[in-house]
Scaffold this motif. Sequence first.
Motif, PDB file in Angstrom:
ATOM      1  N   ILE A 212       4.343   1.512   2.082  1.00  0.00           N
ATOM      2  CA  ILE A 212       5.256   2.415   1.632  1.00  0.00           C
ATOM      3  C   ILE A 212       4.964   3.907   1.719  1.00  0.00           C
ATOM      4  O   ILE A 212       4.090   4.226   1.158  1.00  0.00           O
ATOM      5  N   ASP A 213       6.106   4.846   2.017  1.00  0.00           N
ATOM      6  CA  ASP A 213       5.604   6.239   1.811  1.00  0.00           C
ATOM      7  C   ASP A 213       7.090   6.913   1.455  1.00  0.00           C
ATOM      8  O   ASP A 213       8.147   6.494   1.986  1.00  0.00           O
ATOM      9  N   ASN A 214       6.775   7.711   0.351  1.00  0.00           N
ATOM     10  CA  ASN A 214       7.944   8.324  -0.233  1.00  0.00           C
ATOM     11  C   ASN A 214       7.583   9.799  -0.845  1.00  0.00           C
ATOM     12  O   ASN A 214       7.755  10.092  -1.904  1.00  0.00           O
ATOM     13  N   LEU A 215       6.746  10.279   0.014  1.00  0.00           N
ATOM     14  CA  LEU A 215       5.776  11.429  -0.635  1.00  0.00           C
ATOM     15  C   LEU A 215       5.336  11.129  -2.099  1.00  0.00           C
ATOM     16  O   LEU A 215       4.596  10.105  -2.249  1.00  0.00           O
ATOM     17  N   CYS A 216       5.364  11.948  -2.953  1.00  0.00           N
ATOM     18  CA  CYS A 216       4.703  12.048  -4.225  1.00  0.00           C
ATOM     19  C   CYS A 216       5.130  10.762  -5.057  1.00  0.00           C
ATOM     20  O   CYS A 216       4.708  10.139  -5.840  1.00  0.00           O
ATOM     21  N   SER A 217       6.336  10.163  -4.590  1.00  0.00           N
ATOM     22  CA  SER A 217       7.023   8.971  -5.231  1.00  0.00           C
ATOM     23  C   SER A 217       6.542   7.866  -4.699  1.00  0.00           C
ATOM     24  O   SER A 217       6.860   6.788  -5.347  1.00  0.00           O
ATOM     25  N   SER A 218       5.665   7.714  -3.827  1.00  0.00           N
ATOM     26  CA  SER A 218       5.322   6.714  -2.980  1.00  0.00           C
ATOM     27  C   SER A 218       4.923   5.644  -4.046  1.00  0.00           C
ATOM     28  O   SER A 218       5.174   4.323  -3.831  1.00  0.00           O
ATOM     29  N   GLY A 219       3.638   5.978  -4.936  1.00  0.00           N
ATOM     30  CA  GLY A 219       3.246   4.989  -5.869  1.00  0.00           C
ATOM     31  C   GLY A 219       4.286   4.258  -6.642  1.00  0.00           C
ATOM     32  O   GLY A 219       4.068   2.928  -6.793  1.00  0.00           O
TER      33      GLY A 219
ATOM     34  N   LEU B 142       0.846  -1.165   0.107  1.00  0.00           N
ATOM     35  CA  LEU B 142      -0.066  -0.056   0.016  1.00  0.00           C
ATOM     36  C   LEU B 142       0.768   1.248   0.093  1.00  0.00           C
ATOM     37  O   LEU B 142       1.688   1.441   0.882  1.00  0.00           O
ATOM     38  N   SER B 143       0.645   2.200  -0.843  1.00  0.00           N
ATOM     39  CA  SER B 143       1.304   3.439  -1.047  1.00  0.00           C
ATOM     40  C   SER B 143       0.386   4.443  -0.508  1.00  0.00           C
ATOM     41  O   SER B 143      -0.609   4.761  -1.095  1.00  0.00           O
ATOM     42  N   THR B 144       0.707   5.252   0.643  1.00  0.00           N
ATOM     43  CA  THR B 144       0.017   6.298   1.091  1.00  0.00           C
ATOM     44  C   THR B 144       0.657   7.085   1.996  1.00  0.00           C
ATOM     45  O   THR B 144       1.594   6.714   2.635  1.00  0.00           O
ATOM     46  N   CYS B 145       0.440   8.567   2.181  1.00  0.00           N
ATOM     47  CA  CYS B 145       0.913   9.267   3.134  1.00  0.00           C
ATOM     48  C   CYS B 145       0.544   9.451   4.518  1.00  0.00           C
ATOM     49  O   CYS B 145       0.579  10.096   5.326  1.00  0.00           O
ATOM     50  N   SER B 146      -0.775   8.673   4.272  1.00  0.00           N
ATOM     51  CA  SER B 146      -1.448   8.523   5.794  1.00  0.00           C
ATOM     52  C   SER B 146      -0.482   8.119   6.895  1.00  0.00           C
ATOM     53  O   SER B 146       0.390   7.542   6.769  1.00  0.00           O
TER      54      SER B 146
END
Lengths: 383, 383
Positions: B91-98, B64-68
């Motif tokens: 995974i979180d990596n700001l806008c690049s997360s996805g 799952l990619s989210t900044c939550s």
Amino acid sequence: MMKGHLEKPLLYLTEMSEEVAIVASETTKFTRNDLSIYELACDPCRKIFRKTNLDRNDIDSVVLSTCSTLQYTSSIVSEMLGLKPKNSFRIDNLCSSGTSAIISTYAEIAAGLCDCALVIGAESGTNYAAKRLQWDLTRGSFNLPIHWASLFARTHMRKFGTTEEQMASVSVKNHRNSSKNPLALFRNKVTIEDVMKSRKISDPIKMLDCSYVCTGSSCILLASKMKAKELTDNPVWISGIGQKTICASLSHLLSRGKIGLESTQEAAREAYKMARTNPQDIDVVELHDAFTIMEIMAYEDLFFTSKGEGGKFVEQEQVSVNPRGGLLGCGHPIGCTGVAQTAEIAAQLAGRAGKTQIKGCKTGLIHNMAAAGSSSSVIILRS
Amino acid sequence: MMKGHLEKPLLYLTEMSEEVAIVASETTKFTRNDLSIYELACDPCRKIFRKTNLDRNDIDSVVLSTCSTLQYTSSIVSEMLGLKPKNSFRIDNLCSSGTSAIISTYAEIAAGLCDCALVIGAESGTNYAAKRLQWDLTRGSFNLPIHWASLFARTHMRKFGTTEEQMASVSVKNHRNSSKNPLALFRNKVTIEDVMKSRKISDPIKMLDCSYVCTGSSCILLASKMKAKELTDNPVWISGIGQKTICASLSHLLSRGKIGLESTQEAAREAYKMARTNPQDIDVVELHDAFTIMEIMAYEDLFFTSKGEGGKFVEQEQVSVNPRGGLLGCGHPIGCTGVAQTAEIAAQLAGRAGKTQIKGCKTGLIHNMAAAGSSSSVIILRS
């Protein structure tokens, strides 16, 4: 070969399985301090840079494991360390975060996307976000981890005759081990009587049956076979990986009616198979003793002893369990724990574990899990 | 073969590169609603289950990619969907997360750790944690993304003569595209005049030069070659991957004195090489147009045109850029964006993009980046 891979994945995995090495590992002293996640994350990495002949340009992947709610942490840590990796991201998976980060990075190296990676675990004990199981609304206010530990303990006692004294002896052993570990939060030895007389929190779990959520960080340097040969003459190989996610909530877990850590069993089976080994060949283990009952259950679910026999297994000497002191002795910096466990086993197998060194160990196992064992991971290393 | 891999990683990569397929993809309607991250994440997955003959037991990875800032989200979503994957993490990596999540999952499949994976991107526009660049203290209060966009725009105008009208024409094109996309947040067409007269926010950036941080989710189903053949007769292959993290802060980025997205250039070079292709062969692109100037810079840094020529490239017809409407037309649900971009290109190449379908496209590119282009990723797909 690729065709073989796809038709017989496990066979191929076994062939692939020793292509990724742990080249170095460092862990900070675990404390009760409120430290910046960035400083925590950088600290063990800087130690690795000082101790190895690694060029910072060699690092082409940085994966950070933490439950911190800050954003873009992995890229910030990369900048602070002067690194310009290809990929850089943060993983969160509660207590399992650290092993998830290691397994993900193993995959990136095995798939050829990178050659040399830092996997960092860092947590401040003041991060409250990860301390309650807030999603499991069916539990009402009973959402602290100790509530599932007390349910597990009561069930194990009723079904298998496990005693509070047996649980206490896990705490005694792990505190004895951590008394030798200069990085541990708890350096004091405890007796059975100390544990039995410690404050009862959620019957039958007492204060000294519990690990303590603390502050700490750890880092391991992973490399492809070729890169590992450049960097060390003492690599430790990742030879087995197993993972399983059963669910996320305790209510769902209990509804399955299994007595034991089902996810741990599945992860362990997979890891032993990939590593072509079995529980009898394991010399040293770091397992997830968030509570004393969890160590007893893990003995069974990692197949070191039969179901129900975990309580009697505490005093055995066939395998060294939690030589650094485990979570009970070292403390439990949540997102860091899986990395610190792996750092310890890698150090043991490389013969650089210092005062906690077990002589002659060649095969080691890391067991990590999250949220009442709703998910587990098992990693097997060999020297 | 493994030896060849280690000595000539890129050659081996090219051989490996088409072992992982996108089998299905779904995206929700982007909105301004305040929705639960769990419901958001489940929604596109349920659509995939309805449309494919996938057995839920086949799913052995959920990323799952989210900044939550919520914890253990990926395992909660797995439980809600009735899935019991091997691995499951966030995974979180700001806008690049996805795109980080997609590349990480590609690696897990290519390394043989799993066969069939859901990569989910989900974000609620009410998540403020990801909207400011809070780590970059040297910028003082100028820590909104628009501040770096205005610096980039002014520099590009001064150095290359790029005009505000050229930037406006990016917004016109992407709104024209999103007017055909039933999932887009903005369905209205705009004119050059509309953009030029829209409220100036940070000179020369005006309201209609900006994307809008919104709510949305997207999911892609990735599978190994063998599994993909079971599930579809219309797979789309991941043929190239490139990633680069230069730093995390704008001040550090500016201090390098480069005019352009250096991380995008490095990621693009790597992806073209792995896919054995070049910019002239790309038929359709989703690129990260958080601001109109970023699309102009990305034309150059993805090597579709020469440095400085981006402003003139807007009206070209050699490659279809942002056919779903990009971030400017669709909205920008941060942790979801990279997944939604990839879902669109996969749908284009499989010929199931509906009203935004580009005829006859065979090779597509996804460009994603975070935090002023301090990190970028590029993925190349082929049908």
